[in-house]
Design a protein around this motif. Structure first.
Motif, PDB file in Angstrom:
ATOM      1  N   GLY A 302       0.816  -1.215   0.000  1.00 31.38           N
ATOM      2  CA  GLY A 302       0.000   0.000   0.000  1.00 31.38           C
ATOM      3  C   GLY A 302       0.847   1.260   0.000  1.00 31.38           C
ATOM      4  O   GLY A 302       0.531   2.227  -0.703  1.00 31.38           O
ATOM      5  N   MET A 303       1.937   1.254   0.776  1.00 31.67           N
ATOM      6  CA  MET A 303       2.841   2.412   0.799  1.00 31.67           C
ATOM      7  C   MET A 303       3.534   2.575  -0.547  1.00 31.67           C
ATOM      8  O   MET A 303       3.688   3.696  -1.053  1.00 31.67           O
ATOM      9  CB  MET A 303       3.864   2.236   1.915  1.00 31.67           C
ATOM     10  CG  MET A 303       4.919   3.336   1.960  1.00 31.67           C
ATOM     11  SD  MET A 303       4.221   4.986   2.229  1.00 31.67           S
ATOM     12  CE  MET A 303       3.840   4.890   3.987  1.00 31.67           C
ATOM     13  N   PHE A 304       3.962   1.462  -1.145  1.00 23.99           N
ATOM     14  CA  PHE A 304       4.586   1.504  -2.468  1.00 23.99           C
ATOM     15  C   PHE A 304       3.631   2.121  -3.486  1.00 23.99           C
ATOM     16  O   PHE A 304       4.024   2.981  -4.289  1.00 23.99           O
ATOM     17  CB  PHE A 304       4.990   0.090  -2.892  1.00 23.99           C
ATOM     18  CG  PHE A 304       5.341  -0.054  -4.345  1.00 23.99           C
ATOM     19  CD1 PHE A 304       6.464   0.573  -4.873  1.00 23.99           C
ATOM     20  CD2 PHE A 304       4.545  -0.817  -5.194  1.00 23.99           C
ATOM     21  CE1 PHE A 304       6.790   0.443  -6.219  1.00 23.99           C
ATOM     22  CE2 PHE A 304       4.852  -0.951  -6.535  1.00 23.99           C
ATOM     23  CZ  PHE A 304       5.983  -0.322  -7.047  1.00 23.99           C
ATOM     24  N   GLU A 305       2.379   1.703  -3.458  1.00 25.80           N
ATOM     25  CA  GLU A 305       1.400   2.244  -4.398  1.00 25.80           C
ATOM     26  C   GLU A 305       1.165   3.731  -4.173  1.00 25.80           C
ATOM     27  O   GLU A 305       0.968   4.489  -5.140  1.00 25.80           O
ATOM     28  CB  GLU A 305       0.091   1.464  -4.277  1.00 25.80           C
ATOM     29  CG  GLU A 305       0.206   0.030  -4.783  1.00 25.80           C
ATOM     30  CD  GLU A 305      -1.046  -0.805  -4.544  1.00 25.80           C
ATOM     31  OE1 GLU A 305      -1.087  -1.960  -5.030  1.00 25.80           O
ATOM     32  OE2 GLU A 305      -1.976  -0.293  -3.883  1.00 25.80           O
ATOM     33  N   SER A 306       1.227   4.171  -2.927  1.00 27.07           N
ATOM     34  CA  SER A 306       1.079   5.602  -2.624  1.00 27.07           C
ATOM     35  C   SER A 306       2.288   6.393  -3.107  1.00 27.07           C
ATOM     36  O   SER A 306       2.151   7.487  -3.664  1.00 27.07           O
ATOM     37  CB  SER A 306       0.904   5.808  -1.113  1.00 27.07           C
ATOM     38  OG  SER A 306      -0.292   5.230  -0.656  1.00 27.07           O
ATOM     39  N   LEU A 307       3.483   5.840  -2.887  1.00 27.20           N
ATOM     40  CA  LEU A 307       4.712   6.514  -3.323  1.00 27.20           C
ATOM     41  C   LEU A 307       4.723   6.734  -4.838  1.00 27.20           C
ATOM     42  O   LEU A 307       5.280   7.720  -5.321  1.00 27.20           O
ATOM     43  CB  LEU A 307       5.934   5.682  -2.933  1.00 27.20           C
ATOM     44  CG  LEU A 307       6.338   5.632  -1.456  1.00 27.20           C
ATOM     45  CD1 LEU A 307       7.457   4.613  -1.251  1.00 27.20           C
ATOM     46  CD2 LEU A 307       6.790   7.009  -0.971  1.00 27.20           C
ATOM     47  N   CYS A 308       4.120   5.792  -5.566  1.00 21.86           N
ATOM     48  CA  CYS A 308       4.203   5.816  -7.030  1.00 21.86           C
ATOM     49  C   CYS A 308       2.867   6.151  -7.694  1.00 21.86           C
ATOM     50  O   CYS A 308       2.714   5.949  -8.906  1.00 21.86           O
ATOM     51  CB  CYS A 308       4.707   4.461  -7.534  1.00 21.86           C
ATOM     52  SG  CYS A 308       6.296   3.969  -6.848  1.00 21.86           S
ATOM     53  N   GLU A 313      -0.786   6.908 -12.522  1.00 18.82           N
ATOM     54  CA  GLU A 313      -1.775   7.756 -13.187  1.00 18.82           C
ATOM     55  C   GLU A 313      -1.268   8.234 -14.538  1.00 18.82           C
ATOM     56  O   GLU A 313      -2.026   8.324 -15.511  1.00 18.82           O
ATOM     57  CB  GLU A 313      -2.134   8.953 -12.303  1.00 18.82           C
ATOM     58  CG  GLU A 313      -2.975   8.608 -11.091  1.00 18.82           C
ATOM     59  CD  GLU A 313      -4.366   8.095 -11.455  1.00 18.82           C
ATOM     60  OE1 GLU A 313      -4.851   8.392 -12.576  1.00 18.82           O
ATOM     61  OE2 GLU A 313      -4.962   7.378 -10.628  1.00 18.82           O
ATOM     62  N   GLU A 314       0.014   8.549 -14.605  1.00 21.64           N
ATOM     63  CA  GLU A 314       0.603   9.012 -15.873  1.00 21.64           C
ATOM     64  C   GLU A 314       0.531   7.927 -16.937  1.00 21.64           C
ATOM     65  O   GLU A 314       0.312   8.207 -18.119  1.00 21.64           O
ATOM     66  CB  GLU A 314       2.057   9.434 -15.637  1.00 21.64           C
ATOM     67  CG  GLU A 314       2.642  10.316 -16.722  1.00 21.64           C
ATOM     68  CD  GLU A 314       1.882  11.628 -16.910  1.00 21.64           C
ATOM     69  OE1 GLU A 314       1.659  12.004 -18.075  1.00 21.64           O
ATOM     70  OE2 GLU A 314       1.508  12.258 -15.908  1.00 21.64           O
ATOM     71  N   THR A 315       0.719   6.661 -16.541  1.00 17.91           N
ATOM     72  CA  THR A 315       0.634   5.574 -17.526  1.00 17.91           C
ATOM     73  C   THR A 315      -0.782   5.475 -18.092  1.00 17.91           C
ATOM     74  O   THR A 315      -0.967   5.217 -19.285  1.00 17.91           O
ATOM     75  CB  THR A 315       1.040   4.225 -16.909  1.00 17.91           C
ATOM     76  OG1 THR A 315       0.089   3.817 -15.925  1.00 17.91           O
ATOM     77  CG2 THR A 315       2.428   4.281 -16.290  1.00 17.91           C
ATOM     78  N   MET A 316      -1.787   5.692 -17.242  1.00 17.14           N
ATOM     79  CA  MET A 316      -3.169   5.612 -17.717  1.00 17.14           C
ATOM     80  C   MET A 316      -3.514   6.782 -18.642  1.00 17.14           C
ATOM     81  O   MET A 316      -4.278   6.636 -19.602  1.00 17.14           O
ATOM     82  CB  MET A 316      -4.137   5.581 -16.532  1.00 17.14           C
ATOM     83  CG  MET A 316      -4.058   4.313 -15.689  1.00 17.14           C
ATOM     84  SD  MET A 316      -4.330   2.766 -16.608  1.00 17.14           S
ATOM     85  CE  MET A 316      -2.635   2.111 -16.644  1.00 17.14           C
ATOM     86  N   LYS A 317      -2.947   7.961 -18.380  1.00 15.51           N
ATOM     87  CA  LYS A 317      -3.146   9.102 -19.279  1.00 15.51           C
ATOM     88  C   LYS A 317      -2.561   8.796 -20.659  1.00 15.51           C
ATOM     89  O   LYS A 317      -3.116   9.193 -21.689  1.00 15.51           O
ATOM     90  CB  LYS A 317      -2.499  10.358 -18.699  1.00 15.51           C
ATOM     91  CG  LYS A 317      -3.208  10.910 -17.468  1.00 15.51           C
ATOM     92  CD  LYS A 317      -2.455  12.119 -16.907  1.00 15.51           C
ATOM     93  CE  LYS A 317      -3.100  12.631 -15.616  1.00 15.51           C
ATOM     94  NZ  LYS A 317      -2.325  13.746 -15.027  1.00 15.51           N
ATOM     95  N   CYS A 318      -1.444   8.100 -20.658  1.00 20.07           N
ATOM     96  CA  CYS A 318      -0.804   7.707 -21.919  1.00 20.07           C
ATOM     97  C   CYS A 318      -1.706   6.734 -22.684  1.00 20.07           C
ATOM     98  O   CYS A 318      -1.834   6.814 -23.906  1.00 20.07           O
ATOM     99  CB  CYS A 318       0.550   7.065 -21.620  1.00 20.07           C
ATOM    100  SG  CYS A 318       1.669   7.014 -23.020  1.00 20.07           S
TER     101      CYS A 318
END
Length: 394
Positions: A302-308, A313-318
């Protein structure tokens, strides 16, 4: 080594790792190296005694960072003044100098200062892949197909061909990585109706999203979006930054300028990231990290997912941009092909599944190997291997 067969190999010359495949007896085989690994780090290291390539070179990153060369794919075919080159220069521990407008890599090798072009370094990695294939096949290999990102310019493609020639290979063709991924699945899937395929390639050093139309083995690239400075290593960097802060808190020591300590942390961060794909948390213990101080660290998924979170989100915008630029909607994407080790991250898969709920994710080929798989099929076809079904090859 006398030639017993006229094989042609397919090489995924990656920014972080490279992979080689071949069609033998009508089957694609991804070839393991002498360590039993089917991925070879795209690293070359130089010492006072020898030159190392692959995993042994990557190991040098912690003890010999100034002479361990990687990410050469970011340099090949570019000018020294190129913005992408200039942006990366402060982040590489090895020296890159301006040689009449072209980048050259400066290292200490055999107790002397040596200069190499990006093509020469890439050729060393390609030669390693050639040797790996030859050891597996028991004969000399002369021909190859090499993959490159879809956005590569003419000069980058030509420089890749030059690297292959230096490595002793006849380059049958340079093909786009998304096309190779589609070929990998088109080769073993009967597709007689036109479908839209999204290729999500999240490797160690880059993100590429491409949309292709496919019918009966014919592929048309409709759009490609990418972020050449975003990849799995950026996830590692987020973990490293968090680790540096935690170490400072626990010991009062700042290792922001300690390259060797950071190299150890980077290696540990990569391992943590990989382990968190299958576990809820992971622990690392680094002895004598800096000034005799040990470092113990635990990170939860969960912390890893928060850090990144912003990177995800940027990958999904792509993905959104690629679909829109192809003139499609998410409901019109029939298949998604995942490429690159970083797509094993559960968070990324969940985000993709939410964004494109009706798609079929192709999973039968390992994501790290799918590009080399397709390149091997293309190489066999161009080498007139009749064991490959022609209708699936563009």
């Amino acid at each position: 080594m006398a030639a017993k067969h006229d094989y042609a190999i397919g090489i995924d010359l990656g920014t972080s790792n490279s992979c080689v495949g071949v069609v033998r007896n009508g089957r694609v085989e991804i070839i393991a190296d002498e360590r039993g690994s089917r991925l070879t780090p795209s690293f070359v290291a130089f010492t006072d005694e020898e030159r190392l390539i692959g995993e042994s070179a990557k190991f040098q990153r912690t003890m010999n960072p100034a002479n361990t060369v990687y990410e050469v794919k970011r340099l090949i075919g570019r000018k020294f003044s190129d913005e992408a080159v200039q942006n990366k220069l402060p982040h590489w521990p090895y020296r890159v100098v301006n040689d009449r407008g072209n980048p050259k890599i400066c290292v200490q090798y055999l107790k002397e200062e040596k200069f190499f072009t990006p093509e020469e370094i890439s050729a060393m990695v390609l030669a390693k892949m050639k040797e790996t294939a030859e050891a597996f096949l028991g004969c000399e290999v002369r021909k190859a197909v090499i993959t490159v990102p879809a956005y590569f310019s003419y000069s980058q493609r030509q420089a890749t061909i030059d690297a292959g020639t230096i490595a002793g290979l006849q380059i049958l063709k340079i093909i786009n990585e998304p096309t190779a991924a589609a070929i990998a699945y088109g080769e073993d899937t009967n597709v007689f109706e036109e479908i839209n395929i999204l290729i999500f390639d999240f490797g160690g050093r880059k993100l590429d999203v491409a949309v292709l139309k496919m019918k009966k083995g014919n592929y048309a690239l409709k759009s490609v979006e990418g972020i050449s400075q975003l990849g799995g290593r950026d996830l590692d960097s987020r973990i490293v930054r968090f680790m540096i802060g935690d170490f400072r808190k626990k010991t009062g020591l700042d290792i922001s300028n300690d390259l060797k300590a950071q190299a150890k942390m980077t290696k540990a961060a990569e391992r943590i990231k990989i382990n968190l794909s299958g576990n809820a948390c992971d622990r690392v213990q680094l002895e004598c990290l800096s000034r005799g101080q040990d470092f113990s660290f635990v990170l939860y998924r969960g912390m890893f997912e928060s850090l990144c979170a912003d990177i995800f989100e940027e990958t999904m915008k792509c993905v959104d941009r690629a679909i829109v630029n192809a003139g499609l909607t998410t409901n019109e994407i029939h298949e998604v092909i995942l490429v690159g080790g970083s797509i094993r991250i559960p968070k990324l898969r969940k985000m993709l599944e939410k964004k494109i709920p009706n798609m079929e994710i192709k999973r039968t080929i390992r994501p790290e190997e799918v590009v080399a798989y397709g390149a091997a099929v293309q190489a066999a076809m161009l080498n007139n291997d009749r064991s490959v079904d022609r209708r699936y090859i563009p």
